[in-house]
Scaffold this motif. Structure first.
Motif, PDB file in Angstrom:
ATOM      1  N   TRP A 563       0.837  -1.206   0.000  1.00 50.05           N
ATOM      2  CA  TRP A 563       0.000   0.000   0.000  1.00 50.05           C
ATOM      3  C   TRP A 563       0.870   1.253   0.000  1.00 50.05           C
ATOM      4  O   TRP A 563       0.514   2.277  -0.604  1.00 50.05           O
ATOM      5  N   VAL A 566       1.714   2.182  -3.426  1.00 46.40           N
ATOM      6  CA  VAL A 566       0.604   2.832  -4.124  1.00 46.40           C
ATOM      7  C   VAL A 566       0.617   4.335  -3.868  1.00 46.40           C
ATOM      8  O   VAL A 566       0.325   5.146  -4.754  1.00 46.40           O
ATOM      9  N   ARG A 576      -0.233   1.796 -10.369  1.00 44.58           N
ATOM     10  CA  ARG A 576      -1.039   2.151  -9.197  1.00 44.58           C
ATOM     11  C   ARG A 576      -2.436   1.523  -9.298  1.00 44.58           C
ATOM     12  O   ARG A 576      -2.948   0.960  -8.325  1.00 44.58           O
ATOM     13  N   THR A 580      -3.685  -1.354  -6.764  1.00 50.53           N
ATOM     14  CA  THR A 580      -4.837  -1.031  -5.922  1.00 50.53           C
ATOM     15  C   THR A 580      -5.919  -2.097  -6.046  1.00 50.53           C
ATOM     16  O   THR A 580      -6.500  -2.540  -5.047  1.00 50.53           O
TER      17      THR A 580
END
Length: 782
Positions: A563, A566, A576, A580
């Motif tokens: 995360w 990201v 990204r 995600t």
């Protein structure tokens, strides 16, 4: 291609009518032009199949598409000795810049070698050394559905797995009629071609190609035929819809006509009448061939030769499949098929007989095939008997073949012996492996492992793995893991996963974690497998993707680190988005399920008791085309105390093909109108969908009749429904007999099936005739 009508004898017309380009032509043109454009840099193969009813213009559209190709392309039409064999032979010699013409593609991908042909064609299409390659095909909708429909639970094997993988997503549905947008161009061309003008003015609205091909004229000739002519046509129709190939032996039709005529009509058939009837039916009219036409062939440079085979006009063939679908062929036709059907059709006809529960007839057809030397017929009889729970008789079919060196039969013998004679089964698997069936070592190793003979099992599995047998390294890894040799097991399991993918990827990741590999190490390996899986895009289950999500779901720390990637400012947008989505799936899986997050979904509103709001949202989903929402609308109406509205919506769902709403319809409709009216409606609905090849509703009706205590009516209903060839009806019939306490009849039905005239078969022997003649087998009735 069908010959066009002659335009009332107008002279000077070209052989083919002027052509109106339609939407399927544009789809086909896009595929061809794209292939030509990519040919220089990225040689590839393209498969394009037009699916439509008879005489809707499929073959003509393919012919027109050839004009888009450069002149140096060549055309290949595989035909003999059989379509599948001819295709396999042609594929071995395919060179770049070739059009492979597979008109009636179902003929090439069905039968004993159809799956082999489909697998080989997939390989060639994906081989850049063979490209550019264009494969054009046509077929009818019901035959297309047979090739691509998914295998259901309870089906006897997946008979079209390779064909489905080849064909899915490669077709365009040709409409039965011209669209309104096509009519202006049609009218313009009709001014220059009297045939188009006649079709436009005299044919049914929009059915231009059918009129041009003489479809209406053929129906008229069939409907006004003499009793003898009609008997010949209908026997041909029934033989074709039961699975006989295109060419019908004349003797088959002659042997069948007595079963389509009354006794008095047949007595009046004089010498020469059949010859005269066939001659009249073969006469062309208005520029098209007759209903039944003698097949001919011509060697290059030689004379035209008339054969003893007869071809039913395609349009009448399809008409017969629709109009006679629920009509049971005369019982005597099956005997005529056993005695006179073309050898290459016997296996398909046996399958049709078995689907109807005519087990004795099915075996007779397979035996006729075996005696005629049809490849795979004896093996099909073996498999049939094994699946019907008669392994001892199945052995009588395959053991002589195995002892004569047939490697497929060797594996069948081994499989039949697994449960009762495992040592002999191992010996036969090894013998098959020595004869070239490399999977034999794998099966032998699995049997030995099950028996606890681990050293010998390991030796077999290592030889299978070294030979590159799919699953060999995976099974070896399981054995090594069982023996506590984890490092060796992981090496082989990784090799299996990297060579073949599949579930071995999931198992490898689990074993890596068990060994103590870091989350990043496992992640890196899984990412490489997922990327490889994406490149292959085989259409199977994405096991690497599943394993990747599962791995992330099990490791919260790893998800947290990802995360953070990201959120990095300089992160690539595409990366990204993908990251995600991947982490989102993993987070949901980590929570235990994938619950709907929204509180305003119709189901969430329903659970909150906000029924009117939920109903409004489900109605919107119905309007948007979501078929399963219809049942939700019905259920909500019932919850709101509106039984008549609920019934109407449940009936709408049933008309959409859903058999699971029948109990709700029976409950609500019986209360409102009575049981007789209810069952009349249910039967009518089930019949309509049975004709569209959705037989589950008929089974649902039978079960409701049984629950209502109308067992005799349920049995009669199933006996009638069996005419459609539903492969589950006769088994359900046996279950109902058992529920009614008729245990002996139920047992006899399961073992022997029933006869075409509707009675349960008497006991019969499944041993080959040669064995019966030697007196080696006693039937259950002896």
């Amino acid at each position: 291609m069908h010959e066009a009508i002659d335009g009332d004898g107008a002279s000077g017309l070209p052989l083919l009518p002027l052509y109106v380009e339609r939407q399927h032509d544009r789809w086909l043109a896009d595929a061809v032009n794209d292939l030509v454009a990519r040919a220089a840099g990225q040689p590839a193969g393209v498969l394009a199949v037009l699916v439509g009813e008879s005489s809707t213009g499929k073959t003509r559209a393919c012919w027109e598409a050839l004009n888009l190709l450069p002149p140096d392309w060549r055309l290949v039409l595989p035909l003999v000795p059989s379509p599948a064999e001819a295709l396999i032979a042609a594929l071995a010699e395919i060179t770049p810049r070739t059009v492979l013409w597979l008109d009636e593609i179902h003929r090439f991908l069905s039968g004993d070698r159809g799956e082999q042909a489909a697998a080989h064609l997939r390989e060639v299409l994906n081989d850049p050394r063979r490209g550019p390659l264009l494969v054009l095909g046509t077929t009818w909708p019901d035959l297309w559905a047979d090739l691509v429909k998914p295998c259901k639970d309870g089906d006897r094997g997946d008979t079209h797995a390779q064909a489905r993988a080849l064909l899915t997503g490669k077709h365009y549905r040709v409409p039965d009629t011209f669209e309104e947008t096509d009519v202006p161009e049609l009218r313009r061309l009709a001014a220059a071609d009297l045939r188009l003008k006649e079709a436009l003015e005299q044919g049914e609205p929009g059915r231009i190609t059918q009129y041009l091909a003489g479809g209406r004229a053929l129906i008229d000739r069939y409907e006004t035929a003499t009793a003898l002519q009609r008997a010949l046509i209908e026997s041909a129709m029934d033989a074709r819809r039961l699975g006989h190939d295109t060419l019908l032996p004349r003797i088959l039709l002659e042997a069948s006509i007595s079963h389509y005529l009354s006794a008095d009509q047949y007595d009046l058939v004089a010498d020469g009448d059949i010859e005269h009837a066939l001659a009249e039916l073969s006469e062309p009219a208005r520029g098209i061939r007759g209903p039944l036409t003698p097949a001919t062939f011509r060697e290059p440079g030689g004379p035209r030769v008339l054969t003893d085979d007869i071809r039913l006009a395609d349009y009448l063939d399809q008409h017969g499949r629709k109009e006679r679908r629920t009509k049971a062929p005369p019982a005597g036709l099956w005997d005529a098929l056993v005695d006179h059907a073309a050898r290459d059709s016997l296996t398909a006809l046996a399958e049709a007989a078995r689907d109807r529960g005519y087990l004795r007839i099915a075996l007779r057809l397979l035996e006729a095939g075996a005696e005629a030397g049809v490849p795979g017929a004896a093996g099909a009889a073996t498999q049939f008997l094994e699946e019907e729970g008669r392994p001892d008789e199945a052995l009588l079919w395959c053991l002589p073949l195995a002892e004569a060196g047939d490697t497929t039969a060797m594996e069948q013998v081994a499989g039949l012996m697994e449960a009762t004679r495992p040592d002999e089964a191992v010996a036969w698997y090894k013998r098959a492996a020595e004869a070239g069936r490399s999977h034999g070592r794998l099966y032998a190793g699995m049997l030995l492992r099950r028996a606890g003979e681990l050293l010998e099992a390991e030796a077999c599995l290592r030889r299978a793995a070294d030979a590159g047998v799919h699953g060999g390294r995976g099974e070896l890894a399981h054995l090594l893991e069982q023996a506590g040799r984890m490092e060796e097991a992981l090496v082989h399991l990784q090799q299996e996963a990297e060579a073949s993918g599949g579930y071995a990827v999931v198992e490898t990741a689990a074993l890596m974690r068990e060994r103590g590999d870091s989350g990043l190490t496992v992640l890196a390996w899984l990412l490489s497998r997922a990327a490889e899986e994406g490149r292959k895009d085989s259409g199977g289950i994405p096991w690497a993707g599943h394993a990747l999500i599962r791995h992330l779901a099990m490791d919260a720390l790893l998800r947290s680190r990802l995360w953070s990637l990201v959120d990095e400012e300089d992160q690539d947008d595409a990366v990204r988005r993908e990251l995600t989505a991947l982490l989102g799936f993993a987070e949901e899986l980590a929570k235990g399920d994938r619950r709907e997050k929204g509180t305003n979904t119709p189901e969430a509103l329903r659970q909150q008791g906000r029924l009117a709001e939920a109903l409004m949202l489900y109605r919107k989903e119905v309007d948007a085309g979501r078929r399963d929402a219809v049942v939700h609308v019905a259920a909500l109406h019932e919850q709101l105390g509106r039984p008549s509205e609920a019934l109407a919506w449940y009936q709408r769902a049933a008309e959409g093909g859903d058999p699971e709403v029948f109990p709700q319809i029976a409950r609500l409709m019986t209360a409102a109108e009575g049981p007789d009216e209810t069952f009349d409606w249910l039967k009518s609905c089930a019949d309509r969908h049975g004709e569209k090849d959705y037989p589950d509703q008929r089974s649902a009706v039978a079960e409701l009749l049984r629950i209502a205590g109308r067992t005799d009516e349920a049995l009669a209903w199933l006996r009638r429904a069996s005419r459609t060839g539903d492969p589950y009806v006769w088994r359900q019939y046996a279950e109902l007999l058992e529920a009614a306490g008729r245990m002996e009849d139920a047992q006899c039905m399961r073992r022997y099936g029933w006869e075409p005239y509707g009675e349960i078969s008497k006991p019969w022997s499944a041993a080959p005739s040669a064995v019966q003649r030697l007196g080696h087998v006693r039937t259950a009735g002896d």
